[in-house]
Design a protein around this motif. Structure first.
Motif, PDB file in Angstrom:
ATOM      1  N   LYS A 175       0.875  -1.191   0.000  1.00 35.72           N
ATOM      2  CA  LYS A 175       0.000   0.000   0.000  1.00 35.72           C
ATOM      3  C   LYS A 175       0.896   1.219   0.000  1.00 35.72           C
ATOM      4  O   LYS A 175       0.792   2.115   0.842  1.00 35.72           O
ATOM      5  N   ILE A 178      -0.066   5.050   0.037  1.00 39.23           N
ATOM      6  CA  ILE A 178      -0.355   5.722   1.313  1.00 39.23           C
ATOM      7  C   ILE A 178       0.879   5.673   2.218  1.00 39.23           C
ATOM      8  O   ILE A 178       1.333   6.696   2.707  1.00 39.23           O
ATOM      9  N   VAL A 207      -2.476  -3.328  -2.426  1.00 39.92           N
ATOM     10  CA  VAL A 207      -2.982  -4.502  -1.726  1.00 39.92           C
ATOM     11  C   VAL A 207      -4.500  -4.609  -1.739  1.00 39.92           C
ATOM     12  O   VAL A 207      -5.035  -5.726  -1.749  1.00 39.92           O
ATOM     13  N   ASP A 208      -5.216  -3.490  -1.770  1.00 45.65           N
ATOM     14  CA  ASP A 208      -6.680  -3.599  -1.747  1.00 45.65           C
ATOM     15  C   ASP A 208      -7.190  -4.254  -3.033  1.00 45.65           C
ATOM     16  O   ASP A 208      -7.927  -5.236  -2.989  1.00 45.65           O
ATOM     17  N   ILE A 209      -6.745  -3.727  -4.173  1.00 48.29           N
ATOM     18  CA  ILE A 209      -7.201  -4.321  -5.429  1.00 48.29           C
ATOM     19  C   ILE A 209      -6.567  -5.707  -5.616  1.00 48.29           C
ATOM     20  O   ILE A 209      -7.202  -6.628  -6.137  1.00 48.29           O
ATOM     21  N   THR A 211      -5.877  -7.963  -3.281  1.00 50.04           N
ATOM     22  CA  THR A 211      -6.648  -8.928  -2.496  1.00 50.04           C
ATOM     23  C   THR A 211      -7.999  -9.192  -3.153  1.00 50.04           C
ATOM     24  O   THR A 211      -8.472 -10.338  -3.201  1.00 50.04           O
ATOM     25  N   ALA A 212      -8.599  -8.126  -3.682  1.00 49.47           N
ATOM     26  CA  ALA A 212      -9.884  -8.288  -4.371  1.00 49.47           C
ATOM     27  C   ALA A 212      -9.732  -9.210  -5.578  1.00 49.47           C
ATOM     28  O   ALA A 212     -10.595 -10.054  -5.842  1.00 49.47           O
ATOM     29  N   LEU A 213      -8.630  -9.085  -6.293  1.00 49.60           N
ATOM     30  CA  LEU A 213      -8.415  -9.944  -7.461  1.00 49.60           C
ATOM     31  C   LEU A 213      -8.135 -11.387  -7.040  1.00 49.60           C
ATOM     32  O   LEU A 213      -8.545 -12.323  -7.735  1.00 49.60           O
ATOM     33  N   ALA A 215      -9.534 -12.751  -4.569  1.00 45.64           N
ATOM     34  CA  ALA A 215     -10.876 -13.249  -4.235  1.00 45.64           C
ATOM     35  C   ALA A 215     -11.688 -13.569  -5.481  1.00 45.64           C
ATOM     36  O   ALA A 215     -12.409 -14.566  -5.518  1.00 45.64           O
ATOM     37  N   TYR A 230      -0.873  -7.948   5.496  1.00 47.02           N
ATOM     38  CA  TYR A 230      -1.541  -8.195   4.214  1.00 47.02           C
ATOM     39  C   TYR A 230      -1.524  -9.687   3.891  1.00 47.02           C
ATOM     40  O   TYR A 230      -2.504 -10.243   3.414  1.00 47.02           O
ATOM     41  N   ILE A 233      -4.151 -11.698   5.957  1.00 45.40           N
ATOM     42  CA  ILE A 233      -5.510 -11.592   5.394  1.00 45.40           C
ATOM     43  C   ILE A 233      -5.584 -12.367   4.084  1.00 45.40           C
ATOM     44  O   ILE A 233      -6.487 -13.167   3.856  1.00 45.40           O
TER      45      ILE A 233
END
Lengths: 483, 483
Positions: A175, A178, A207-209, A211-213, A215, A230, A233
């Motif tokens: 990330k 940020i 990491v947000d996108i 992790t979404a990918l 999933a 990260y 999770i």
């Protein structure tokens, strides 16, 4: 004939003993060249008063063998008991957690039958170092700590793993949009080390996108390397999406030691019933065999295990009337794997692990590099401020700053002086930035100590400090939002 | 007739202008009682030299209307440009990010057609405060900061949201098994506030398994409340799993202000082609209408939009030969929604929003509570240690500790003195814990300043300090692993 490799075995709690027995039976039948030393860890040991669940004698065995095959552990409820896994990981320096997540469709239901990825998670750093402080009535802090060496080790491990297991791509998740410094160094090290592996594709995702990918499209990933939180999770997301929580194994690897286990828990509700699925621990054991340089035996066992699943011999957790031929007990399942040793799967692709070569991945420790020139240029002094408005604060601190200069006061990362940028600041936990000058001139520890002396005399409740440095002239601290 | 509510509108960049025009056309046709003030933010403003992408004049409008409907923004590449969203969130105190994630199967493909959850994410705290420091050649730090008030606000918001929108359950996600203080306070506040809502079911999950369950079984969730980083990852996982990244809207809400938008970006590659899907921004606008107490109009628009999807009128992003009747341009899609104003969906359940009552959720700020008695009992002094072994460190520090006592030295959270628990410590970034005594007797700021004076004289390179406090006699700091 090679000398047998000594390994340490802990049966664990709950279903641990029965799945360990099943696993060891398979290893024995497959003629794994191992000498087993048994240690006791877990529930009974906790009850004897060892708060970390491991007695001193067990450490001796671990130091001797440097390899642990571990059944799941029950950590007792109540204060003072520490997770055995955390203790082992930290004490033994097991910096890499390696989690293959493979779909086993149609025998294990998943929406992603093509999924086959490996997560390489940094295991020692980040917010999981557990350094926390409460210093005002309101504010709680945790230190996220990242070292360059920590990043180098785990990234290097991921690339070595990829090369060794013929994987084509390594994806890095951070990330750093940020957290430009702590996640920035991870990403930077990834870019540096990637250059040493031109044969391997690389990518970086936030990491947000990312992790979404994992999933939604886990098929697109191969090896993923990421930091501690990260990775924690992500590992659960990947195992859940693969449908393989009950069947997956995991390795925790350090420079000296390694530990292998199932990713599931001790399932006390079904303990002793001979119905648990030993596959998770068996997959941990297969990773162990590769680690101790017995890749042929690892492949023989894994192929027999895949064939058993294909033949519809399933423990209750994955049994279904349509897909299964037999609902097997734990020992029956193990026997079925033993019967198939030497056979290859027909639906799945048979696995092959490189024989002969040293199988253990050796990572370099600290890489040779020059040490940057560090210069002290200021300090962030944090205070517990119960009464003062931002302007009052700014005025009073400015009055006692010299020979330093008050540059900015922030609260929760937001500038509240000069020119408060927020309407109703929560200003209990304030950071007051002093520098030698706006031009980053050097200051001394004595300048800081005298400043603290003046702040104490003026009644400020100092709660923490963070020195400000430059490294080779580059600033080593973030600017406040609005600064 | 009510007075029209003034709102501020920013068209944004890329596809922003066309989807905003489509959205405003629908709002106008539905007779939304709004007076629009247009501001310019984003790319052009960045190029004019405003590094946050927003000119001073725009702030005036925001302060007047307190409501912003915002198209997606392109942040220019290159250093020095700051994310407009982060600036708006932080400056305006938009502490709650609200993200409904609803499956729209069969019209939008998803593996989870029953999914219908809302994520309420804390927006201002945690590691996203951006407070970072590098103080040794090796170590980079980020401060994770959590306040009780921050936790109270977001948890209260989540429960009020649940009650208002007839949701039955609120799930809280933390990692308080590891971060016992910073995540512990979030969980504790959740438990406290949950008691005020006996009509709403509650649960708490560890964030790793919680995120995995959102990925694999999103149907089991209703409202989820969590902290900043976890919520960031979770929001992307949920939107991806719902298949609704291109169709979902989001609200950022504070005590005074609120901002509404689509969750997708500005998609410059398809800008100006009249083919973008305006649904994301429209869903943001629907949340805005509820916020400004026009719930009937919100419901009318949402029902017409659902009906449009059912009727197979789809923009290119969700068009498929099987499921769609017409591949619509942006304006055609908007016109189709306008034509259906007053109609109800037939496949989906029509939405109803409570009319009449004040629709904005008002959260209390700081709750009335007693202030705990805080006592200074010690200090963690962090040093940059380039040469000394753990034992040398322990000896030298013990020699200069009095009248304080050196309790423990740690590196990355692990005890390295006394009785170093790790084989080859990375001991550059060390924390040295001094207390008045092992029994937590009180010390003074002067004790600390004098200790720092002695450490400086002895040549220790102090890089940061963290004071140790008790609160009403309870320790306010974590113990080291192995302490």
């Amino acid at each position: 004939m090679a000398i047998r490799t000594p390994i340490t075995v802990a049966y664990g709690d709950g279903i641990g003993p029965e799945i360990m027995q099943a696993t060891l039976n398979i290893l024995k039948a497959a003629k794994a060249d191992i000498d087993i030393e048994i240690i006791e860890v877990g529930e009974k040991i906790y009850q004897q008063g060892f708060t970390s669940g491991i007695p001193d004698s067990a450490w001796e065995s671990l130091k001797r063998t440097k390899v642990l095959l571990k059944g799941p552990i029950t950590t007792p409820q109540g204060k003072g008991y520490k997770s055995l896994n955390v203790t082992l990981r930290k004490t033994l320096g097991l910096y890499a957690n390696v989690r293959p997540c493979v779909a086993l469709a149609p025998f294990v239901p998943t929406k992603h039958p093509e999924m086959n990825l490996v997560i390489v998670r940094e295991n020692e750093e980040g917010t999981y170092t557990g350094i926390e402080h409460r210093q005002t009535d309101e504010a709680y802090q945790c230190l996220k700590l990242v070292t360059r060496t920590g990043c180098e080790r785990i990234v290097h491990y991921a690339f070595e793993y990829a090369r060794k297991f013929n994987r084509k791509k390594v994806t890095c998740l951070t990330k750093d949009n940020i957290m430009k410094m702590t996640d920035g160094i991870f990403h930077q090290v990834f870019n540096e080390i990637a250059k040493e592996y031109p044969d391997i594709q690389t990518e970086h995702l936030i990491v947000d996108i990312g992790t979404a990918l994992v999933a939604a499209q886990p098929e697109r990933f191969d090896v993923i390397v990421t930091s501690n939180l990260y990775g924690d999770i992500l590992s659960d997301v990947a195992a859940q999406v693969a449908g393989s929580v009950g069947l997956a194994g995991s390795a925790n690897v350090g420079d000296q030691m390694a530990m292998f286990e199932a990713i599931h828990g001790s399932a006390p509700d079904i303990a002793g019933k001979n119905i648990a699925n030993p596959s998770g621990l068996l997959n941990g054991a297969i990773q162990m065999l590769i680690h101790i340089n017995q890749p042929d035996i690892a492949a023989t066992i894994e192929n027999a295990w895949l064939r058993t699943l294909e033949d519809g011999i399933h423990t209750g957790d994955i049994y279904s009337a349509e897909r299964s031929k037999k609902r097997a007990h734990t020992d029956e399942f193990a026997n079925a794997v033993v019967e198939r040793l030497g056979q290859k799967p027909q639906h799945f692709k048979p696995v092959v692990y490189q024989a002969g070569s040293q199988a253990k991945i050796i990572c370099y420790g600290e890489r040779k590099k020059t040490i940057a020139k560090k210069e002290l240029v200021g300090i962030d002094v944090f205070i517990d401020n119960r009464d003062m408005s931002p302007n009052e604060l700014g005025e009073k601190l400015t009055a006692i700053a010299a020979p330093l200069e008050l540059i900015v006061v922030t609260s929760r990362g937001l500038k509240i002086w000069p020119n408060c940028m927020i309407e109703s600041p929560i200003a209990n936990h304030c950071s007051c930035r002093f520098q030698g000058s706006k031009n980053l001139s050097a200051i001394t520890h004595q300048d800081i100590i005298k400043l603290l002396q003046r702040m104490d005399a003026a009644g400020f409740d100092v709660i923490k400090t963070e020195n400000l440095y430059t490294f080779d002239g580059q600033i080593g601290f973030s600017l406040a939002q609005g600064q």
